[in-house]
Design an enzyme around this catalytic site. Structure first.
Site, PDB file in Angstrom:
ATOM      1  CE1 TYR A  14      -3.870  -2.139   0.161  1.00  0.00           C
ATOM      2  CE2 TYR A  14      -2.686  -3.286   1.913  1.00  0.00           C
ATOM      3  CZ  TYR A  14      -3.729  -3.239   1.004  1.00  0.00           C
ATOM      4  OH  TYR A  14      -4.612  -4.270   0.922  1.00  0.00           O
ATOM      5  CB  CYS A  15       2.621   3.174   1.943  1.00  0.00           C
ATOM      6  SG  CYS A  15       3.668   4.620   2.034  1.00  0.00           S
TER       7      CYS A  15
END
Lengths: 77, 378
Positions: A14-15
């Site tokens: 996600y990151c």
């Protein structure tokens, strides 16, 4: 997929996320390198081609296999 | 005797060493296990303070402690520069030629900003990802007379929320000094304001309210320090009065000298076991891995729990099968004395909470409590 293809396994990322992982690879590897980004995020099928076009690289393929989005990109400059 | 060597005494290496020393106390006291940390300097530095140093809200002494004081008394500390890891000899070779043999090696060498990879950046830009850079930026902000502050973000970089935090904090800082007319222009490499979609949506709502300008699809290609412009690989050129750049990061040179990393110096690592690919007696954690997760202290923190658990289990005859689930937790300073946080893992995307003054206060408290984390207690 050629033997030269570099797999960018960004499933569950996600990151920084699949596109940022691709940009990291493009910064590190030489011109001519082919990347195949694996993403579990449907958005990658749209985000990655959009950036590739803006940055002037080449989109080779964009497919989904069993819920994994696989996008092949060639670094051309 | 089982020798465990930790290469790097930052948050990851210190936490693992301290957890091992506490939980393997009997084995260490009997001489069955030896725990050694190799650190470049005698200091342990809490890097999140650099952001606050840029605004003169912290000074270097706030971020520094003696690594010897951070480590458990039963952990051996070697201060010095490692030259390379010699896998054939199962030893770390120091630059003075000393060999430090290991049965298990934990690589926690972190990453470093590499502004030299962007032509003109070192001369033309400021960075706050090092103590020296943060202090230079502090001085530049103190002398700032107005105009445009340009924030750029290169890939890969650690602490992925810091560029947003800086932009919000500098906006406040300018407003408080009567420089409402100065411009803050935040740029980002991809087509939204942050890689995390919910954070990007939040920033897109908040930026117009806070008078922060933005431009997406902006990957810095070069800086012209004379004409004060930055050109992106997408072909745009933007001028600045003060450039605050988050440079691309690379793995440490010891990893490259050891032939353990990829082109960027990142070590191929199993995303669940945290073992180095192809080596079952080497673990990697924190920024040093090639994993597609945030390079952040909290990542190293949660990974340290897994590495410690597996080492302890294996030393006691187990298989070491604890798995890292990709957990990351980050505070986000939102300016105006408010903050929020995000947490996520391989399976669960983040759900940002509305910023509040309470979370800001908790972040400030955590800055003090950090030392308990490094001690392996919190």
């Amino acid at each position: 997929m050629t033997s030269e293809t570099k797999i960018v396994d960004a499933r569950g990322s996600y990151c920084p996320g699949p596109l940022m992982e691709l940009i990291k690879g493009i910064r590190q590897e030489p011109v001519g390198t082919v990347f195949e980004v694996w993403s579990s995020d449907r958005g990658s099928a749209k985000d990655i081609p959009e950036w590739v076009k803006r940055a002037g690289h080449e989109l080779l393929s964009n497919v989904e296999e069993d819920g994994i989005y696989k996008v092949q990109v060639k670094k051309v400059k | 005797m089982t020798r465990i060597v930790l290469l790097g005494g930052g948050v990851g290496g210190s936490m693992v060493a301290n957890q091992l020393a506490r939980q393997l106390k009997a084995e260490v006291l009997h001489g069955d296990v030896e725990i050694t940390v190799i650190n470049q300097t005698p200091d342990h530095v809490y890097q999140p303070y650099f952001l606050y140093m840029a605004f003169d809200q912290a000074v270097p002494a706030d971020a520094r402690r003696d690594e010897r004081q951070v480590l458990h008394s039963q952990v051996r500390l070697v201060v010095g520069e490692a030259d390379r890891v010699d896998r054939d000899a199962s030893a770390v070779i120091m630059q003075d030629g000393t060999k430090i043999p290991y049965d298990f090696l934990v690589i926690a060498t972190g990453s470093r900003p590499a502004p030299e990879q962007i032509p003109g950046l070192t001369e033309g830009g400021h960075i706050f990802y090092t103590e020296e850079g943060a202090l230079k930026l502090r001085d530049a902000l103190q002398n700032f007379q107005g105009g445009r502050i340009l924030v750029t973000v290169s890939v890969p970089h650690k602490c992925p929320v810091a560029p947003l935090e800086f932009s919000m904090m500098v906006r406040d800082w300018l407003n408080q000094r009567g420089m409402e007319s100065a411009e803050v222009l935040y740029t980002y490499p991809i087509g939204r304001l942050h890689s995390l979609e919910p954070v990007a949506e939040w920033a897109a709502r908040v930026f117009p309210e806070r008078n922060i300008q933005s431009q997406v699809f902006f990957n810095v290609e070069s800086v012209d320090p004379e004409n004060h412009t930055v050109t992106s690989l997408e072909g745009d050129t933007v001028s600045y009065d003060l450039l605050v750049a988050i440079p691309p990061h690379v793995g440490q040179t010891v990893i490259q000298r050891s032939g353990l990393g990829d082109a960027g110096g990142w070590i191929p690592t199993d995303r669940y076991s945290l073992e180095m690919v192809g080596a079952d007696n080497i673990y990697v954690l924190g920024d040093a891995t090639n994993l597609p997760i945030s390079k952040a202290g909290s990542t190293a923190h949660f990974e340290a729990d897994v590495v410690s658990a597996n080492l302890i289990n294996r030393i006691r005859g187990g298989k070491g099968s604890a798995r890292y689930d990709g957990k990351v937790f980050c505070f986000i300073e939102a300016g105006a004395d408010e903050a929020t946080y995000i947490k996520f893992d391989y399976q669960h995307p983040p759900k940002p909470q509305p910023p509040s003054s309470m979370i800001h206060l908790y972040k400030l408290a955590f800055n003090k409590m950090y030392w308990l984390s490094a001690a392996g207690i919190l």
